[in-house]
Scaffold this motif. Sequence first.
Motif, PDB file in Angstrom:
ATOM      1  N   PRO A  17      44.812  17.665 -20.849  1.00 12.59           N
ATOM      2  CA  PRO A  17      43.660  16.919 -21.374  1.00 12.59           C
ATOM      3  C   PRO A  17      42.389  17.106 -20.551  1.00 12.59           C
ATOM      4  CG  PRO A  17      45.612  15.519 -21.153  1.00 12.59           C
ATOM      5  CD  PRO A  17      45.873  16.772 -20.389  1.00 12.59           C
ATOM      6  N   ASN A  18      42.508  17.388 -19.236  1.00 10.79           N
ATOM      7  CA  ASN A  18      41.324  17.493 -18.370  1.00 10.79           C
ATOM      8  C   ASN A  18      41.324  18.803 -17.590  1.00 10.79           C
ATOM      9  OD1 ASN A  18      40.267  14.767 -18.895  1.00 10.79           O
ATOM     10  ND2 ASN A  18      42.113  14.081 -17.836  1.00 10.79           N
ATOM     11  N   PRO A  19      41.183  19.941 -18.283  1.00  5.88           N
ATOM     12  CA  PRO A  19      41.205  21.241 -17.589  1.00  5.88           C
ATOM     13  C   PRO A  19      39.859  21.551 -16.964  1.00  5.88           C
ATOM     14  CG  PRO A  19      40.805  21.587 -19.907  1.00  5.88           C
ATOM     15  CD  PRO A  19      40.983  20.099 -19.732  1.00  5.88           C
TER      16      PRO A  19
ATOM     17  N   LEU B  98      43.429  22.054 -31.319  1.00  5.06           N
ATOM     18  CA  LEU B  98      42.599  21.572 -30.204  1.00  5.06           C
ATOM     19  C   LEU B  98      41.862  20.292 -30.606  1.00  5.06           C
ATOM     20  CD1 LEU B  98      41.240  24.994 -28.909  1.00  5.06           C
ATOM     21  CD2 LEU B  98      42.786  23.462 -27.681  1.00  5.06           C
ATOM     22  N   LYS B  99      41.332  20.269 -31.810  1.00  8.25           N
ATOM     23  CA  LYS B  99      40.650  19.059 -32.295  1.00  8.25           C
ATOM     24  C   LYS B  99      41.662  17.946 -32.538  1.00  8.25           C
ATOM     25  CE  LYS B  99      37.725  17.226 -35.995  1.00  8.25           C
ATOM     26  NZ  LYS B  99      36.969  17.518 -37.237  1.00  8.25           N
ATOM     27  N   LEU B 100      42.779  18.292 -33.162  1.00  7.51           N
ATOM     28  CA  LEU B 100      43.811  17.297 -33.469  1.00  7.51           C
ATOM     29  C   LEU B 100      44.270  16.566 -32.212  1.00  7.51           C
ATOM     30  CD1 LEU B 100      46.004  15.894 -35.128  1.00  7.51           C
ATOM     31  CD2 LEU B 100      47.366  17.979 -34.976  1.00  7.51           C
TER      32      LEU B 100
ATOM     33  N   VAL C 140      52.935  28.356 -22.858  1.00  2.94           N
ATOM     34  CA  VAL C 140      51.681  28.182 -23.585  1.00  2.94           C
ATOM     35  C   VAL C 140      50.885  27.063 -22.922  1.00  2.94           C
ATOM     36  CG1 VAL C 140      50.584  27.624 -25.784  1.00  2.94           C
ATOM     37  CG2 VAL C 140      52.729  28.931 -25.765  1.00  2.94           C
ATOM     38  N   MET C 141      49.629  27.359 -22.585  1.00  2.00           N
ATOM     39  CA  MET C 141      48.737  26.363 -21.989  1.00  2.00           C
ATOM     40  C   MET C 141      47.717  25.951 -23.043  1.00  2.00           C
ATOM     41  SD  MET C 141      50.057  26.448 -18.953  1.00  2.00           S
ATOM     42  CE  MET C 141      48.927  25.336 -18.138  1.00  2.00           C
ATOM     43  N   ILE C 142      47.749  24.682 -23.451  1.00  2.00           N
ATOM     44  CA  ILE C 142      46.771  24.139 -24.403  1.00  2.00           C
ATOM     45  C   ILE C 142      45.786  23.294 -23.603  1.00  2.00           C
ATOM     46  CG2 ILE C 142      46.419  22.744 -26.464  1.00  2.00           C
ATOM     47  CD1 ILE C 142      49.346  23.204 -27.184  1.00  2.00           C
ATOM     48  N   CYS C 143      44.560  23.781 -23.470  1.00  2.75           N
ATOM     49  CA  CYS C 143      43.549  23.084 -22.664  1.00  2.75           C
ATOM     50  C   CYS C 143      42.493  22.478 -23.579  1.00  2.75           C
ATOM     51  CB  CYS C 143      42.903  24.059 -21.676  1.00  2.75           C
ATOM     52  SG  CYS C 143      44.060  24.709 -20.449  1.00  2.75           S
ATOM     53  N   LEU C 144      42.436  21.163 -23.608  1.00  2.00           N
ATOM     54  CA  LEU C 144      41.526  20.471 -24.510  1.00  2.00           C
ATOM     55  C   LEU C 144      40.091  20.506 -24.009  1.00  2.00           C
ATOM     56  CD1 LEU C 144      43.664  17.344 -25.492  1.00  2.00           C
ATOM     57  CD2 LEU C 144      43.657  19.643 -26.478  1.00  2.00           C
TER      58      LEU C 144
ATOM     59  N   GLU D  58      38.297  24.885 -21.006  1.00  2.08           N
ATOM     60  CA  GLU D  58      38.201  23.929 -22.107  1.00  2.08           C
ATOM     61  C   GLU D  58      38.278  24.628 -23.460  1.00  2.08           C
ATOM     62  OE1 GLU D  58      34.734  21.528 -21.649  1.00  2.08           O
ATOM     63  OE2 GLU D  58      35.602  20.302 -20.063  1.00  2.08           O
ATOM     64  N   ASN D  59      38.948  23.994 -24.413  1.00  2.00           N
ATOM     65  CA  ASN D  59      39.121  24.513 -25.771  1.00  2.00           C
ATOM     66  C   ASN D  59      39.713  25.922 -25.792  1.00  2.00           C
ATOM     67  OD1 ASN D  59      38.257  22.265 -27.283  1.00  2.00           O
ATOM     68  ND2 ASN D  59      36.115  22.794 -26.968  1.00  2.00           N
ATOM     69  N   THR D  60      40.795  26.096 -25.033  1.00  2.00           N
ATOM     70  CA  THR D  60      41.491  27.385 -25.020  1.00  2.00           C
ATOM     71  C   THR D  60      42.993  27.170 -25.181  1.00  2.00           C
ATOM     72  OG1 THR D  60      41.770  27.397 -22.598  1.00  2.00           O
ATOM     73  CG2 THR D  60      39.782  28.443 -23.485  1.00  2.00           C
TER      74      THR D  60
END
Length: 310
Positions: A148-150, A201-203, A185-189, A155-157
């Motif tokens: 949540p806090n990358p 990412l938006k969801l 898999v790294m989901i960075c918001l 961000e957004n990647t």
Amino acid sequence: ACKRLLANKVILAWIMKSCMEEYKAHSINEIAERYIEGIPQIAEAAVNPDEDGYEGSEQIRGAKNEDSTIQEGTITYDIRFLATVPGTGETVRLIINVEAQNDFYPGYPIIKRALYYCSRMISSQYGSEFTETHYEKIRKVYSIWLCPNPPKKRENTITRYCVQEENLVGQVLEQKENYDLLTVVMICLGHAGDDNYTGILKLLDVLLSSDKEAEEKKKILQEDFDIAMTKTLESEVSAMCNLSKGVEERGIAIGLERGMERGLERGLEAATLNAIRNLMETLKLTAEQAMEALKVPEEEKVKYAGMLKG
């Protein structure tokens, strides 16, 4: 609350479709209803033990979420479950663990931790998925990390790390399923305003936001992502909002309290310093004599002496 929210099948289905090539061609409903096995397991135990075995529950309890060895001890996965790979003709299972990581730099590269988790999930299959030398039965594993806090640059990647075939001399082509056994898999918001701020990412940003009210979240989930608000999902969204609001209010209260304390402290310092100067000027006292008259504590005399010189 975050883990319980992420463990909802429809949310996991969105993550799987967005990050896992095995599910890209399939609908969210199809993934949630046909390919996620059982009920995903959350952390060390059910958050509400009385809900164990609750009929119609939309969360997964599935595979055991602990691995342990005598030498290495026990590690616990946030959410762990099994999934069937579409179109394989047999029940091939994926073991996936989703980690909601708040600190991107906890003192080590979290990508290495994710790879370690994958390795543990593979080695733990011995005795359950395969025995002796039947390595052909090893199942692929995913370690999916939600951050949540990358750092700003991340961000957004969404980034994937996996095993790939590379021919150094000559040309060969091994069957992919024989080496494609682990993926991180790294989901960075990030935030709105970025071209990448769409889809999963938006969801996830909306879902975990501490700025949006529950009703606003429900509206976005329904209108933008066609997610039906069941009683379970609605209660988890509301719980997340209430907790976020409580944490925020507590943070503000602590900040005000500390600010007031610091303000009073500075006000007292200024008043004491002014009193010392007045005594020195009117009664012709030394700084030491003035502080003695005002009964300034010994441990603070050095501080005021320095302030007088400044």
